[in-house]
Design a protein around this motif. Sequence first.
Motif, PDB file in Angstrom:
ATOM      1  N   UNK A 160       0.858  -1.195   0.000  1.00 19.98           N
ATOM      2  CA  UNK A 160       0.000   0.000   0.000  1.00 19.98           C
ATOM      3  C   UNK A 160       0.891   1.242   0.000  1.00 19.98           C
ATOM      4  N   UNK A 161       0.369   2.384   0.405  1.00 21.46           N
ATOM      5  CA  UNK A 161       1.191   3.603   0.384  1.00 21.46           C
ATOM      6  C   UNK A 161       2.200   3.570   1.537  1.00 21.46           C
ATOM      7  N   UNK A 162       3.378   4.110   1.286  1.00 19.67           N
ATOM      8  CA  UNK A 162       4.435   4.105   2.285  1.00 19.67           C
ATOM      9  C   UNK A 162       4.374   5.327   3.185  1.00 19.67           C
ATOM     10  N   UNK A 163       3.821   6.417   2.680  1.00 17.13           N
ATOM     11  CA  UNK A 163       3.800   7.661   3.447  1.00 17.13           C
ATOM     12  C   UNK A 163       2.729   8.575   2.871  1.00 17.13           C
ATOM     13  N   UNK A 164       2.562   9.738   3.468  1.00 13.68           N
ATOM     14  CA  UNK A 164       1.520  10.667   3.032  1.00 13.68           C
ATOM     15  C   UNK A 164       1.749  11.217   1.630  1.00 13.68           C
ATOM     16  N   UNK A 165       2.978  11.109   1.138  1.00 14.58           N
ATOM     17  CA  UNK A 165       3.294  11.634  -0.190  1.00 14.58           C
ATOM     18  C   UNK A 165       3.159  10.585  -1.287  1.00 14.58           C
ATOM     19  N   UNK A 166       2.954   9.323  -0.916  1.00 16.74           N
ATOM     20  CA  UNK A 166       2.927   8.244  -1.910  1.00 16.74           C
ATOM     21  C   UNK A 166       1.654   8.233  -2.734  1.00 16.74           C
ATOM     22  N   UNK A 167       0.547   8.589  -2.120  1.00 20.78           N
ATOM     23  CA  UNK A 167      -0.748   8.590  -2.767  1.00 20.78           C
ATOM     24  C   UNK A 167      -1.631   9.545  -1.984  1.00 20.78           C
ATOM     25  N   UNK A 168      -2.617  10.136  -2.648  1.00 17.56           N
ATOM     26  CA  UNK A 168      -3.534  11.018  -1.935  1.00 17.56           C
ATOM     27  C   UNK A 168      -4.686  10.175  -1.403  1.00 17.56           C
ATOM     28  N   UNK A 169      -4.801  10.111  -0.091  1.00 19.05           N
ATOM     29  CA  UNK A 169      -5.924   9.400   0.514  1.00 19.05           C
ATOM     30  C   UNK A 169      -6.749  10.395   1.314  1.00 19.05           C
ATOM     31  N   UNK A 170      -8.023  10.491   0.972  1.00 21.22           N
ATOM     32  CA  UNK A 170      -8.931  11.397   1.657  1.00 21.22           C
ATOM     33  C   UNK A 170      -9.885  10.586   2.512  1.00 21.22           C
ATOM     34  N   UNK A 171      -9.762  10.752   3.833  1.00 31.22           N
ATOM     35  CA  UNK A 171     -10.612  10.033   4.765  1.00 31.22           C
ATOM     36  C   UNK A 171     -11.683  10.979   5.317  1.00 31.22           C
ATOM     37  N   UNK A 172     -12.487  10.470   6.256  1.00 32.61           N
ATOM     38  CA  UNK A 172     -13.629  11.249   6.743  1.00 32.61           C
ATOM     39  C   UNK A 172     -13.231  12.621   7.286  1.00 32.61           C
ATOM     40  N   UNK A 173     -12.100  12.710   7.996  1.00 32.56           N
ATOM     41  CA  UNK A 173     -11.684  13.999   8.561  1.00 32.56           C
ATOM     42  C   UNK A 173     -11.336  15.023   7.477  1.00 32.56           C
ATOM     43  N   UNK A 174     -10.725  14.557   6.389  1.00 38.26           N
ATOM     44  CA  UNK A 174     -10.429  15.462   5.275  1.00 38.26           C
ATOM     45  C   UNK A 174     -11.737  15.989   4.674  1.00 38.26           C
ATOM     46  N   UNK A 175     -12.674  15.084   4.487  1.00 37.01           N
ATOM     47  CA  UNK A 175     -13.939  15.443   3.835  1.00 37.01           C
ATOM     48  C   UNK A 175     -14.750  16.386   4.710  1.00 37.01           C
ATOM     49  N   UNK A 176     -14.855  16.071   5.995  1.00 40.39           N
ATOM     50  CA  UNK A 176     -15.608  16.944   6.900  1.00 40.39           C
ATOM     51  C   UNK A 176     -14.974  18.329   6.983  1.00 40.39           C
ATOM     52  N   UNK A 177     -13.655  18.370   6.994  1.00 39.17           N
ATOM     53  CA  UNK A 177     -12.964  19.666   7.123  1.00 39.17           C
ATOM     54  C   UNK A 177     -13.084  20.527   5.875  1.00 39.17           C
ATOM     55  N   UNK A 178     -13.181  19.883   4.705  1.00 39.74           N
ATOM     56  CA  UNK A 178     -13.264  20.647   3.448  1.00 39.74           C
ATOM     57  C   UNK A 178     -14.700  20.918   3.018  1.00 39.74           C
ATOM     58  N   UNK A 179     -15.670  20.241   3.638  1.00 36.89           N
ATOM     59  CA  UNK A 179     -17.071  20.544   3.346  1.00 36.89           C
ATOM     60  C   UNK A 179     -17.812  19.473   2.579  1.00 36.89           C
TER      61      UNK A 179
END
Length: 292
Positions: A160-179
């Motif tokens: 899977x992804x090795x770090x935050x820069x390997x792939x963009x993963x948007x989870x519930x906190x990202x979605x709630x924070x952006x609207x």
Amino acid sequence: MTNSYEHLLPPSWKAQVAGWFAEDTPSFDYGGYVVGEVHREAFLFGKGKHTAVLAGRPFFTEVFAQLGCEVEWHLQEGESFEPVKHVATVRGKARHILLGERIALNMLARCSGIATKSKRIKDLAVGYGYKGIIAGTRKTTPGFRLVEKYGMIVGGIDPHRHDLSSMIMLKDNHIWSSGSITAAIQQARAVGGFSLLLDVEVGSEAEADEAIEAGADIIMLDNMEGDHLVSVARKLKEKWAGKRKFLFETSGNITESNLQERAINDIDILSTSVVHQSVQHIDFSLKIQKPN
């Protein structure tokens, strides 16, 4: 000829090994003083009660290389063995063998444990007829991620992804924070560009629809199980056939006991932390041999 898994490792990996020494022996080596400079030979034994997979050879070898010792391996990386097995022989000064012993054994125990569990989960899924991808997760140990991801690869699964820069993963906190899902995807695309895959976590069919419409590459159907998971996946694949390209991923609460019901070919990726969190380590010991 197959390349060694060691060729995957980044240039910085040997510095990590040096960091392990800095942590383990920050001051005097009192035990090393006792045994001194005499040259000895030590046998590495793979122990325990069950078949295991050997993983972590480069790290083990480097531990002793930094101490001026030589390691002769009797098993290949990724090879399964039955305990008790003479896995390797280490030669060098007694104090250097003992200086590297615990660091090397702890690393090998965990890396081999992850590889063993990864292979077991992969073999079970294949046995159930699953043709998709089994992947680990990023729920790894800070400072030890490289070894843990390495163990997954040796065990035959996707790291899977090795770090935050390997792939963009948007989870519930990202979605709630952006609207909204759409807003989060649009903002991520604006900075991530075309080269990064976008994986979006959703909790319902409606959210999956929105993520697909907005252009997500991977739809993570989080914590959906059984007939509901199958129903949502099939319905959405039929709806978007020929219109959008995407993969379905399922994650959350996957265990050996429920793997069969989750390993359905309507789902492209099964990601789980069961292959590395709370995994059973493989028991190894390093025994200095008495001189003749």
